[in-house]
Design a protein around this motif. Structure first.
Motif, PDB file in Angstrom:
ATOM      1  N   ALA A 164       0.820  -1.213   0.000  1.00  0.00           N
ATOM      2  CA  ALA A 164       0.000   0.000   0.000  1.00  0.00           C
ATOM      3  C   ALA A 164       0.854   1.263   0.000  1.00  0.00           C
ATOM      4  O   ALA A 164       1.930   1.313   0.600  1.00  0.00           O
ATOM      5  CB  ALA A 164      -0.939   0.001   1.217  1.00  0.00           C
ATOM      6  N   ASP A 165       0.352   2.302  -0.688  1.00  0.00           N
ATOM      7  CA  ASP A 165       0.982   3.629  -0.709  1.00  0.00           C
ATOM      8  C   ASP A 165       2.426   3.585  -1.186  1.00  0.00           C
ATOM      9  O   ASP A 165       3.289   4.339  -0.697  1.00  0.00           O
ATOM     10  CB  ASP A 165       0.914   4.282   0.685  1.00  0.00           C
ATOM     11  N   ASN A 166       2.699   2.681  -2.140  1.00  0.00           N
ATOM     12  CA  ASN A 166       4.037   2.548  -2.713  1.00  0.00           C
ATOM     13  C   ASN A 166       5.108   2.210  -1.687  1.00  0.00           C
ATOM     14  O   ASN A 166       6.285   2.488  -1.895  1.00  0.00           O
ATOM     15  CB  ASN A 166       4.436   3.816  -3.484  1.00  0.00           C
ATOM     16  N   LYS A 167       4.695   1.638  -0.577  1.00  0.00           N
ATOM     17  CA  LYS A 167       5.679   1.086   0.346  1.00  0.00           C
ATOM     18  C   LYS A 167       6.161  -0.259  -0.193  1.00  0.00           C
ATOM     19  O   LYS A 167       5.502  -0.882  -1.020  1.00  0.00           O
ATOM     20  CB  LYS A 167       5.088   0.945   1.748  1.00  0.00           C
ATOM     21  N   ILE A 168       7.316  -0.685   0.273  1.00  0.00           N
ATOM     22  CA  ILE A 168       7.928  -1.912  -0.224  1.00  0.00           C
ATOM     23  C   ILE A 168       8.095  -2.881   0.938  1.00  0.00           C
ATOM     24  O   ILE A 168       8.589  -2.510   2.001  1.00  0.00           O
ATOM     25  CB  ILE A 168       9.293  -1.617  -0.875  1.00  0.00           C
ATOM     26  N   LEU A 169       7.659  -4.107   0.708  1.00  0.00           N
ATOM     27  CA  LEU A 169       7.840  -5.152   1.711  1.00  0.00           C
ATOM     28  C   LEU A 169       8.868  -6.151   1.190  1.00  0.00           C
ATOM     29  O   LEU A 169       8.829  -6.555   0.032  1.00  0.00           O
ATOM     30  CB  LEU A 169       6.527  -5.863   2.009  1.00  0.00           C
ATOM     31  N   THR A 170       9.800  -6.526   2.051  1.00  0.00           N
ATOM     32  CA  THR A 170      10.841  -7.478   1.675  1.00  0.00           C
ATOM     33  C   THR A 170      10.829  -8.661   2.624  1.00  0.00           C
ATOM     34  O   THR A 170      10.462  -8.545   3.793  1.00  0.00           O
ATOM     35  CB  THR A 170      12.231  -6.821   1.696  1.00  0.00           C
ATOM     36  N   THR A 171      11.208  -9.809   2.104  1.00  0.00           N
ATOM     37  CA  THR A 171      11.408 -10.998   2.921  1.00  0.00           C
ATOM     38  C   THR A 171      12.834 -11.494   2.679  1.00  0.00           C
ATOM     39  O   THR A 171      13.339 -11.426   1.548  1.00  0.00           O
ATOM     40  CB  THR A 171      10.413 -12.115   2.563  1.00  0.00           C
ATOM     41  N   GLY A 172      13.471 -11.967   3.723  1.00  0.00           N
ATOM     42  CA  GLY A 172      14.854 -12.422   3.585  1.00  0.00           C
ATOM     43  C   GLY A 172      15.353 -13.052   4.860  1.00  0.00           C
ATOM     44  O   GLY A 172      14.566 -13.533   5.696  1.00  0.00           O
ATOM     45  N   PHE A 173      16.672 -13.001   5.050  1.00  0.00           N
ATOM     46  CA  PHE A 173      17.310 -13.654   6.181  1.00  0.00           C
ATOM     47  C   PHE A 173      18.249 -12.677   6.876  1.00  0.00           C
ATOM     48  O   PHE A 173      18.876 -11.828   6.232  1.00  0.00           O
ATOM     49  CB  PHE A 173      18.106 -14.877   5.710  1.00  0.00           C
ATOM     50  N   SER A 174      18.345 -12.819   8.180  1.00  0.00           N
ATOM     51  CA  SER A 174      19.284 -12.007   8.949  1.00  0.00           C
ATOM     52  C   SER A 174      20.678 -12.624   8.863  1.00  0.00           C
ATOM     53  O   SER A 174      20.880 -13.705   8.287  1.00  0.00           O
ATOM     54  CB  SER A 174      18.844 -11.922  10.408  1.00  0.00           C
ATOM     55  N   ARG A 175      21.645 -11.959   9.471  1.00  0.00           N
ATOM     56  CA  ARG A 175      23.007 -12.477   9.482  1.00  0.00           C
ATOM     57  C   ARG A 175      23.081 -13.804  10.227  1.00  0.00           C
ATOM     58  O   ARG A 175      23.932 -14.648   9.946  1.00  0.00           O
ATOM     59  CB  ARG A 175      23.933 -11.449  10.126  1.00  0.00           C
ATOM     60  N   MET A 176      22.155 -14.009  11.169  1.00  0.00           N
ATOM     61  CA  MET A 176      22.117 -15.255  11.943  1.00  0.00           C
ATOM     62  C   MET A 176      21.173 -16.278  11.319  1.00  0.00           C
ATOM     63  O   MET A 176      20.746 -17.227  11.975  1.00  0.00           O
ATOM     64  CB  MET A 176      21.670 -14.957  13.383  1.00  0.00           C
ATOM     65  N   SER A 177      20.799 -16.065  10.044  1.00  0.00           N
ATOM     66  CA  SER A 177      19.946 -16.989   9.272  1.00  0.00           C
ATOM     67  C   SER A 177      18.530 -17.089   9.828  1.00  0.00           C
ATOM     68  O   SER A 177      17.869 -18.128   9.668  1.00  0.00           O
ATOM     69  CB  SER A 177      20.586 -18.378   9.185  1.00  0.00           C
ATOM     70  N   GLU A 178      18.044 -16.025  10.461  1.00  0.00           N
ATOM     71  CA  GLU A 178      16.645 -15.981  10.869  1.00  0.00           C
ATOM     72  C   GLU A 178      15.820 -15.373   9.744  1.00  0.00           C
ATOM     73  O   GLU A 178      16.231 -14.406   9.114  1.00  0.00           O
ATOM     74  CB  GLU A 178      16.483 -15.130  12.139  1.00  0.00           C
ATOM     75  N   ARG A 179      14.661 -15.948   9.505  1.00  0.00           N
ATOM     76  CA  ARG A 179      13.800 -15.420   8.449  1.00  0.00           C
ATOM     77  C   ARG A 179      13.135 -14.130   8.909  1.00  0.00           C
ATOM     78  O   ARG A 179      12.624 -14.052  10.037  1.00  0.00           O
ATOM     79  CB  ARG A 179      12.750 -16.451   8.035  1.00  0.00           C
ATOM     80  N   GLN A 180      13.116 -13.118   8.032  1.00  0.00           N
ATOM     81  CA  GLN A 180      12.608 -11.790   8.383  1.00  0.00           C
ATOM     82  C   GLN A 180      11.633 -11.276   7.329  1.00  0.00           C
ATOM     83  O   GLN A 180      11.695 -11.665   6.153  1.00  0.00           O
ATOM     84  CB  GLN A 180      13.768 -10.787   8.483  1.00  0.00           C
ATOM     85  N   ILE A 181      10.751 -10.385   7.768  1.00  0.00           N
ATOM     86  CA  ILE A 181       9.997  -9.530   6.862  1.00  0.00           C
ATOM     87  C   ILE A 181      10.241  -8.091   7.297  1.00  0.00           C
ATOM     88  O   ILE A 181      10.367  -7.801   8.488  1.00  0.00           O
ATOM     89  CB  ILE A 181       8.484  -9.858   6.856  1.00  0.00           C
ATOM     90  N   ALA A 182      10.346  -7.192   6.326  1.00  0.00           N
ATOM     91  CA  ALA A 182      10.628  -5.783   6.632  1.00  0.00           C
ATOM     92  C   ALA A 182       9.775  -4.906   5.740  1.00  0.00           C
ATOM     93  O   ALA A 182       9.458  -5.265   4.595  1.00  0.00           O
ATOM     94  CB  ALA A 182      12.110  -5.467   6.426  1.00  0.00           C
ATOM     95  N   LEU A 183       9.408  -3.733   6.259  1.00  0.00           N
ATOM     96  CA  LEU A 183       8.611  -2.760   5.519  1.00  0.00           C
ATOM     97  C   LEU A 183       9.429  -1.494   5.352  1.00  0.00           C
ATOM     98  O   LEU A 183      10.044  -1.006   6.310  1.00  0.00           O
ATOM     99  CB  LEU A 183       7.305  -2.468   6.270  1.00  0.00           C
ATOM    100  N   TRP A 184       9.417  -0.931   4.122  1.00  0.00           N
ATOM    101  CA  TRP A 184      10.243   0.218   3.792  1.00  0.00           C
ATOM    102  C   TRP A 184       9.380   1.312   3.196  1.00  0.00           C
ATOM    103  O   TRP A 184       8.452   1.043   2.434  1.00  0.00           O
ATOM    104  CB  TRP A 184      11.326  -0.163   2.790  1.00  0.00           C
ATOM    105  N   ASP A 185       9.705   2.557   3.556  1.00  0.00           N
ATOM    106  CA  ASP A 185       9.065   3.722   2.955  1.00  0.00           C
ATOM    107  C   ASP A 185       9.922   4.164   1.771  1.00  0.00           C
ATOM    108  O   ASP A 185      11.107   4.449   1.930  1.00  0.00           O
ATOM    109  CB  ASP A 185       8.943   4.847   3.981  1.00  0.00           C
ATOM    110  N   GLN A 186       9.301   4.217   0.612  1.00  0.00           N
ATOM    111  CA  GLN A 186      10.055   4.524  -0.598  1.00  0.00           C
ATOM    112  C   GLN A 186      10.699   5.911  -0.549  1.00  0.00           C
ATOM    113  O   GLN A 186      11.728   6.158  -1.165  1.00  0.00           O
ATOM    114  CB  GLN A 186       9.121   4.424  -1.811  1.00  0.00           C
ATOM    115  N   LEU A 198      10.732 -14.031  12.030  1.00  0.00           N
ATOM    116  CA  LEU A 198       9.694 -15.052  12.105  1.00  0.00           C
ATOM    117  C   LEU A 198      10.189 -16.329  12.753  1.00  0.00           C
ATOM    118  O   LEU A 198       9.623 -16.798  13.730  1.00  0.00           O
ATOM    119  CB  LEU A 198       9.162 -15.343  10.696  1.00  0.00           C
ATOM    120  N   ASP A 199      11.234 -16.950  12.204  1.00  0.00           N
ATOM    121  CA  ASP A 199      11.723 -18.222  12.730  1.00  0.00           C
ATOM    122  C   ASP A 199      13.111 -18.475  12.156  1.00  0.00           C
ATOM    123  O   ASP A 199      13.697 -17.583  11.510  1.00  0.00           O
ATOM    124  CB  ASP A 199      10.760 -19.376  12.393  1.00  0.00           C
ATOM    125  N   THR A 200      13.609 -19.678  12.344  1.00  0.00           N
ATOM    126  CA  THR A 200      14.961 -20.014  11.879  1.00  0.00           C
ATOM    127  C   THR A 200      14.942 -21.075  10.787  1.00  0.00           C
ATOM    128  O   THR A 200      15.948 -21.738  10.547  1.00  0.00           O
ATOM    129  CB  THR A 200      15.821 -20.499  13.054  1.00  0.00           C
TER     130      THR A 200
END
Length: 414
Positions: A164-186, A198-200
């Motif tokens: 929504a509103d041209n925000k960007i959502l990303t999914t990936g992994f942290s340095r410790m291999s934990e799964r993440q979701i992040a929200l960014w303002d363009q 979320l989990d490992t």
């Protein structure tokens, strides 16, 4: 279950198929990218495949490496984006109608492209790259307008989509291999709006976003669950709702377009889960009751106009009301049955008030193939419904008068 080995398939590629996507403007057209460096567009017969389909409508030759990403433009007809996932990392935007390249983007990505996603009006697209950078690209200017470096610090694949509103959502992994979701303002990418761990597990997270309900669905490869969240404008922005769990782990996931949902059953999303034994539909519904047939939780969805080329940055998509969609000629309707029942009115002298009930039922049976509804029949049905509404209104007025008289009788005024 598992299909028969002799079942007809689309088999025109000479290498493994890496990505496919149905056209948002034509339910019988599908695009595919393959290791054979070709992008092919297929016309599926109206009644499905009877024999193997080997000849595409269009074969787009321009990549020199395997094509791992294909995605249709959301609002421009015959515009397709493809990206190779070899060492060239080239993004091509095609005019499928003529088979020519509209744009060739060669210098924006130094490493493997994981995915690409258009924004809702098709003015920009974003990509997730192996160099841990998310790029927002204006294809007409062939420039990177926003770059989010180290969106996730882990080395495993990530994904990026517009929400929504041209925000960007990303999914990936942290340095410790934990799964993440992040929200960014363009407009401010120096820091994320929020990061949730979320989990490992090690399966790549696949995000699906519904802009009509602001619900985000997260599916992980190898998981047996689908998490879903609501996105809001207030902190913490991403709110966990629930988790759907099943026994079988998923190898992949497909997302049904909103116009294919059954709004009669309050259906707001439908997935097709691929696992080892079969392709299983998973239906998301909202348990609600309505006074009448109308009023699903998601009241409208995007109905893209037929444009011939990408448009400027303004929003220009139209909205299709889902609640009354079955009355429109382009909705899949094969047979319409109307049943109306107005139950009788009754008076109970032992209790105050006037007991009345009015019921209106409307049943629509949908077929498997698109058929154009007769406009005269539609007009007649609309007229009947209006007449029924007038009848209900008249009965309501009569009820009010009788209630008033009954109240006077009980108060001894009459």
């Amino acid at each position: 279950g598992r299909i028969d080995k002799a079942y007809p398939t689309v088999c025109g590629h000479t290498g493994p198929v890496l990505d496919i996507e149905w056209c948002p403007h034509n339910d019988d057209v599908i695009a595919s990218g393959s290791e054979d460096c070709a992008v092919k567009v297929w016309q599926i017969p109206e009644n499905g495949l009877v024999v193997p389909l080997m000849e595409p409508v269009v074969s787009l030759e321009g990549h020199s490496k395997r094509v791992g990403v294909v995605t249709w433009h959301p609002t421009a007809r015959n515009v397709l984006l493809s990206a190779d996932t070899g060492c060239d990392n080239v993004v091509l935007i095609w005019n499928v109608g003529t088979g020519e390249e509209l744009y060739r983007l060669e210098d924006q990505h130094p490493d493997l492209i994981y995915n690409a996603c258009w924004n809702r009006n098709g003015s920009l697209f974003c990509t997730a790259c192996k160099d841990k950078t998310v790029r927002v690209i204006d294809p007409r200017r062939e420039t990177v307008v926003v770059a989010i470096e180290k969106a996730h610090e882990g080395a495993r694949p990530m994904r990026a989509i517009f929400v929504a509103d041209n925000k960007i959502l990303t999914t990936g992994f942290s340095r410790m291999s934990e799964r993440q979701i992040a929200l960014w303002d363009q407009s401010n990418t120096s820091d994320s709006m929020i990061v949730q761990e979320l989990d490992t597990s090690n399966g790549v997270l696949l995000p699906f976003y519904d802009p009509d309900t602001n619900i985000l669905y997260i599916c992980g490869k190898g998981d047996s669950s689908i998490r879903y969240f609501e996105l809001t404008d207030e902190s913490p922005y991403i709110h966990f709702l629930s988790t759907f769990s099943s026994k079988e782990p998923q190898r992949g996931m497909g997302f049904m377009p909103k116009r294919g949902l059954d709004v009669n059953k309050c259906e707001i999303a439908r997935f097709y889960k691929l696992h080892e034994r079969k392709c299983e539909p998973i239906i998301m519904t909202v348990p609600r009751k309505y006074e009448l047939f109308f009023g699903p939780p998601s009241s409208s969805t995007a109905l893209p106009p037929a444009k011939e080329e990408p448009q400027p940055t303004q929003s220009f998509y139209a909205l299709l009301p889902l609640a009354t969609g079955y009355l429109r000629p382009f909705v899949f309707v094969s047979c319409v049955n109307i049943g109306v029942k107005i139950r009788g009115f009754s008076v109970n002298s032992k209790s105050p008030g006037y007991v009345a009930s009015v019921g209106l039922t409307l049943t629509v049976r949908t077929g498997t193939h698109a058929q154009t509804a007769d406009s005269a029949l539609i007009s007649e049905l609309v007229g009947e419904i209006k007449a029924l509404k007038e009848t209900v209104k008249e009965q309501g007025d009569r009820i009010e008068k009788l209630e008033s008289k009954l109240a006077k009788i009980e108060d001894g005024d009459v």
